[in-house]
Structures are given as C-alpha cells and as structure tokens.
Design an enzyme around this catalytic site. Structure first.
Site, PDB file in Angstrom:
ATOM      1  N   ASN A 153       7.611   4.733  -6.433  1.00 47.55           N
ATOM      2  CA  ASN A 153       6.373   5.479  -6.676  1.00 47.55           C
ATOM      3  C   ASN A 153       6.597   6.944  -7.015  1.00 47.55           C
ATOM      4  OD1 ASN A 153       7.160   5.018  -3.893  1.00 47.55           O
ATOM      5  ND2 ASN A 153       5.441   6.280  -3.274  1.00 47.55           N
ATOM      6  N   HIS A 203      -6.118  -0.730  -7.167  1.00 46.19           N
ATOM      7  CA  HIS A 203      -6.488   0.631  -7.593  1.00 46.19           C
ATOM      8  C   HIS A 203      -5.359   1.372  -8.303  1.00 46.19           C
ATOM      9  CE1 HIS A 203      -4.533   3.195  -4.395  1.00 46.19           C
ATOM     10  NE2 HIS A 203      -4.467   2.018  -3.806  1.00 46.19           N
ATOM     11  N   THR A 239     -14.496 -13.457   5.081  1.00 43.29           N
ATOM     12  CA  THR A 239     -15.269 -13.656   3.857  1.00 43.29           C
ATOM     13  C   THR A 239     -14.686 -12.831   2.711  1.00 43.29           C
ATOM     14  OG1 THR A 239     -17.229 -14.041   5.176  1.00 43.29           O
ATOM     15  CG2 THR A 239     -17.598 -13.479   2.859  1.00 43.29           C
ATOM     16  N   CYS A 328       0.310   9.863   0.428  1.00 46.18           N
ATOM     17  CA  CYS A 328       0.226   9.393   1.806  1.00 46.18           C
ATOM     18  C   CYS A 328       0.941  10.362   2.737  1.00 46.18           C
ATOM     19  CB  CYS A 328       0.890   8.030   1.957  1.00 46.18           C
ATOM     20  SG  CYS A 328       0.735   6.979   0.532  1.00 46.18           S
TER      21      CYS A 328
HETATM   22  N1  7TS Z   1       3.688   0.530  -2.129  1.00 43.66           N
HETATM   23  C1  7TS Z   1       3.955   1.467  -3.065  1.00 43.66           C
HETATM   24  C2  7TS Z   1       5.213   1.351  -3.856  1.00 43.66           C
HETATM   25  C3  7TS Z   1       3.059   2.507  -3.271  1.00 43.66           C
HETATM   26  O1  7TS Z   1       3.338   3.418  -4.202  1.00 43.66           O
HETATM   27  C4  7TS Z   1       1.886   2.586  -2.484  1.00 43.66           C
HETATM   28  C5  7TS Z   1       0.936   3.731  -2.631  1.00 43.66           C
HETATM   29  C6  7TS Z   1       1.649   1.583  -1.547  1.00 43.66           C
HETATM   30  C7  7TS Z   1       2.566   0.573  -1.394  1.00 43.66           C
HETATM   31  C8  7TS Z   1       0.405   1.560  -0.711  1.00 43.66           C
HETATM   32  O2  7TS Z   1      -0.706   1.277  -1.488  1.00 43.66           O
HETATM   33  P1  7TS Z   1      -2.155   1.143  -0.797  1.00 43.66           P
HETATM   34  O3  7TS Z   1      -3.066   0.786  -1.902  1.00 43.66           O
HETATM   35  O4  7TS Z   1      -2.035   0.087   0.245  1.00 43.66           O
HETATM   36  O5  7TS Z   1      -2.451   2.461  -0.192  1.00 43.66           O
HETATM   37  N2  7TS Z   1       1.562   4.917  -3.072  1.00 43.66           N
HETATM   38  C9  7TS Z   1       1.010   6.142  -3.136  1.00 43.66           C
HETATM   39  C10 7TS Z   1       1.638   7.201  -3.782  1.00 43.66           C
HETATM   40  O6  7TS Z   1       2.722   7.150  -4.364  1.00 43.66           O
HETATM   41  N3  7TS Z   1       0.843   8.284  -3.699  1.00 43.66           N
HETATM   42  O7  7TS Z   1      -0.253   7.933  -3.017  1.00 43.66           O
HETATM   43  C11 7TS Z   1      -0.166   6.608  -2.656  1.00 43.66           C
END
Ligand code: 7TS
Length: 388
Positions: A153, A203, A239, A328
């Site tokens: 990410n 999202h 649900t 995060c």
């Molecule tokens: N896995 C990866 C590789 C991610 O980049 C993220 C969110 C998640 C899991 C979690 O996703 P969620 O939809 O369950 O929250 N990554 C990021 C980021 O890189 N910046 O903000 C959220």
C-alpha cells in the site's frame, strides 16, 4: 483546484456504482433470505454482483467468495481461522508473513504470538519486495499458513505472488494474499497464481466503504468467522448488505475489465510518472523502493531533510491530499515501519510522502499539483535532521 492524491487510503465512489446501489435502500429492500417477492427481488442483482466478483479475480465456479465488511475483517478471518483450524485443532504452530503487510495482518499475527503461535516476518530488500526463495526457506513442518500481500500500500511494489503460489502448492501450505491494493490496478487472477485465499475492500476500487470480500478456493478449510444464520453458506452469518454487495460487484466489473486495467497502466501510470518526474527534480529526492514493478498509481517519495508530516501540511494548505505512510497510522508521528523495513537510514524513514492516483485524476490536476509542489519545495531549505 483541489487535487485528491490519496487513493490508496480510499477512492471516490463511481457515480455508476452509486446508481446501481440506490434502488436497494427504499425500493428493493427485502431481506434476501425471505421467501416472499420482496426478498427474492434482490436475488438477480446479487447474483450478477457475484458473477462480477468471480470474473474480476479469476475464481472458479466451485470456489467461494464471501462478502465481509472490509479487507481488515477478511485478513483477521484468515489469520485467526488458520489458527483455529490448523494450530488449535491441528498439529501446526507457525505462520509466515512479511514485515511490510498492512496492520490488519501484522497486528493479528502479533496477537497470535501472545497465544503461543510462532510467526516469521520475512524481511524485504531495498526495493521493498521479498524474494520468493525466502518463503521456501522459512516453510517448516508445522507451517499453517503463508500470508504475503499482492501489492504494497505504501510503495505499490508487487510481490512475487506466482512464485510463492507455486512454492505453497508444492509444499501443501495454504497461501493467502492481501490483494487490497492490487485489484483494479493490476490483473489479479487467483487461479493463474495458485492463490488459496485473497482479501479485498470495495472502497479501494471506487466501490462503497464498509464492504469487502474473502476469496476461498474450493477445498481450503477455514472455520466460519461469524456464527449465526445460513448467509454466505454459513461462513459469515448476518443479513447481507445488498446495496453494498451490488455496489462492490459493479465496482469490481468496472475496475477489472481488460480496458480498465489497460487504462490504469497507460493513463494513470502516465500521470503518476509525470508527477513523479516533476518531484524528482527537487534536490535529494528519491522514490522509495525504486520505480520498477509497481502498481501504476502509486509513488512513495522521500525528500531528504523534509519531514513528511510538514510537507503534508503544506500540501493540504494548497488543496492537495496525499499521505505519509498509511492513513491508518498517520496520526502518530512514528517513523514509517515500511520505510524502516527497507533499511532506509533513520532520517529517511521520517520523510516519505505517498501520492496515489486514480482514474478520476486528470492531466490538468496533475499539472496544477506539480506547479504547487514546486512552490512548496522551494520554501524548504535543506536542513538534515537527526532522529534517534
Ligand atoms: N490491506 C491493505 C494492503 C491495505 O492497504 C489496507 C488499507 C487494508 C488492508 C485495510 O483496508 P480496510 O478497508 O479494511 O480499512 N490501507 C490503507 C492505506 O494504505 N491508507 O489508508 C488505508
């Protein structure tokens, strides 16, 4: 002009996705499990959504895709499910992952360590990827699961999923890949890559928040995550949020068809490169992990001597949304663990700024952002700081 360049944190819902979702709030609102027409009325679009999901990730008909709340839930399910299935109820006691996974994987693994499970966090090289051979070397008799992300990410770096898939298939160890940042950016094909499970969040590819999925290949054992009703084949009770599922299906279809992937590579990639090249003209600037083998939309850039947080603030003042490390974790000012993992020196670890684009970014926006970035960067004197 506002320019949103934080699409790895989340994306805008595509208006066509929203349009597909709207009837399921006030018109076709029955519970899909009800036997009457109000419930059954939801079925055609739910089936269509499932078709899009299967097609989007190359799943076989007999495999399973379970709708979850997000990738975090899917990741928790895989790690804790493997613990129950193969460790508590089996004779294994070891999980392999990498040190640059999202916290939804690493924090869950750390929790399992408190329960006596052995976890190997494989290191990445200075390009931010791990060698598939290191997975092979780490596999033991008692390895219950390998969980390695498809794309990172922070850097967008692509991991050697195919090689790892083959290693896991040969050694009989279940292989999960967190594909949250790969879907819609590169082709994700679970069968061609011998992946047993993948996680994703709608999202991240212009679907709604609060919905995601876990792909589980036929024959892979994983206990239910939520016990209750028979929804999702009894694997994840509760649900079903029909509107979200339909929205995710549509978003998947729009993000993963051949044309969309080509657009991402050519157009979004071109915009990212344009932005990156302009930033690289600033002295002492590097792309963390290098420019090869990445998702087309992402760049993690470090400007020596410029703390990521202060740059982010200036960008924000100028209408540009980017991020340092993952959203995060961005409320704490700790050095970015991903950059630490690359072996960057401790000074660089505080300097990363991530720009992540989407198909909604325009050339005009990028030109505009570049102009403002030049202005901002010229106001920074080169003053290296020392961090402990
Ligand atoms: N896995 C990866 C590789 C991610 O980049 C993220 C969110 C998640 C899991 C979690 O996703 P969620 O939809 O369950 O929250 N990554 C990021 C980021 O890189 N910046 O903000 C959220």
């Amino acid at each position: 002009m506002e320019v949103y360049l934080d699409n790895n944190a989340t994306t805008k819902v595509d208006p066509k996705v929203l349009e597909e979702m709207l009837p399921f709030f006030c018109d076709i609102y029955g519970n899909p499990n009800s036997l009457h027409r109000f419930g059954a009325g939801t079925h055609p679009k739910m089936l269509e959504a499932l078709d899009y999901l299967y097609e989007g990730i190359g799943a076989a008909d007999e495999d399973d895709i379970v709708i979850t709340a997000n990738a975090t839930e899917a990741n928790n399910w895989v790690i804790k499910g493997a613990w129950i299935e193969y460790i508590l109820n089996g004779n294994k006691n070891h999980i392999i992952t990498s040190e640059v996974e999202h916290p939804a994987i690493t924090a869950t693994c750390r929790f399992l360590e408190t329960q006596g499970v052995n976890v190997t966090y494989l290191e990445v090289n200075e390009e931010g990827v791990l060698d598939a051979q290191s997975v092979k070397d780490a596999i033991r008799e008692d390895t219950a699961l390998v969980s390695i992300m498809w794309a990172n990410n922070e850097t967008g770096k692509l991991f050697p999923v195919k090689e790892i898939g083959l290693i896991c298939k040969t050694t009989g160890v279940p292989f999960h890949s967190d594909a949250t940042q790969a879907i819609g950016k590169v082709k994700v094909d679970v069968q061609a890559n011998d992946v047993d499970m993948i996680s994703f969040s709608a999202h991240k590819f212009h679907g709604p928040k609060g919905v995601g999925g876990l792909y589980i290949k036929k024959g892979v054992s994983l206990p239910p995550y939520m016990h209750g009703g028979e929804q999702m084949g009894g694997r994840r009770a509760g649900t079903v949020d029909v509107a979200s599922m339909v929205g995710m299906g549509k978003a998947m279809q729009m993000a993963t068809n051949t044309m969309a992937i080509a657009y991402e590579k050519n157009h979004v990639g071109m915009l990212r490169d344009k932005l990156e090249k302009a930033i690289l003209k600033i002295p002492d600037t590097v792309v963390i992990g290098g420019r090869e083998n990445r998702t087309p939309n992402t760049t993690l850039i470090s400007i020596r001597g410029v703390e990521g947080e202060s740059m982010l603030w200036d960008l924000n003042q100028n209408g540009i949304g980017a991020s340092t490390g993952s959203a995060c974790a961005s409320e704490d000012l700790e050095a970015n663990p991903v950059m630490n993992a690359f072996g960057s020196d401790s000074e660089l670890a505080h300097t990363g700024i991530r720009f992540s684009l989407s198909r909604f970014n325009t050339e005009e926006q990028i030109t505009n952002a570049v102009t403002r970035l030049r202005g901002i960067s010229s106001s920074y004197a080169y003053t290296p700081k020392k961090y402990a």
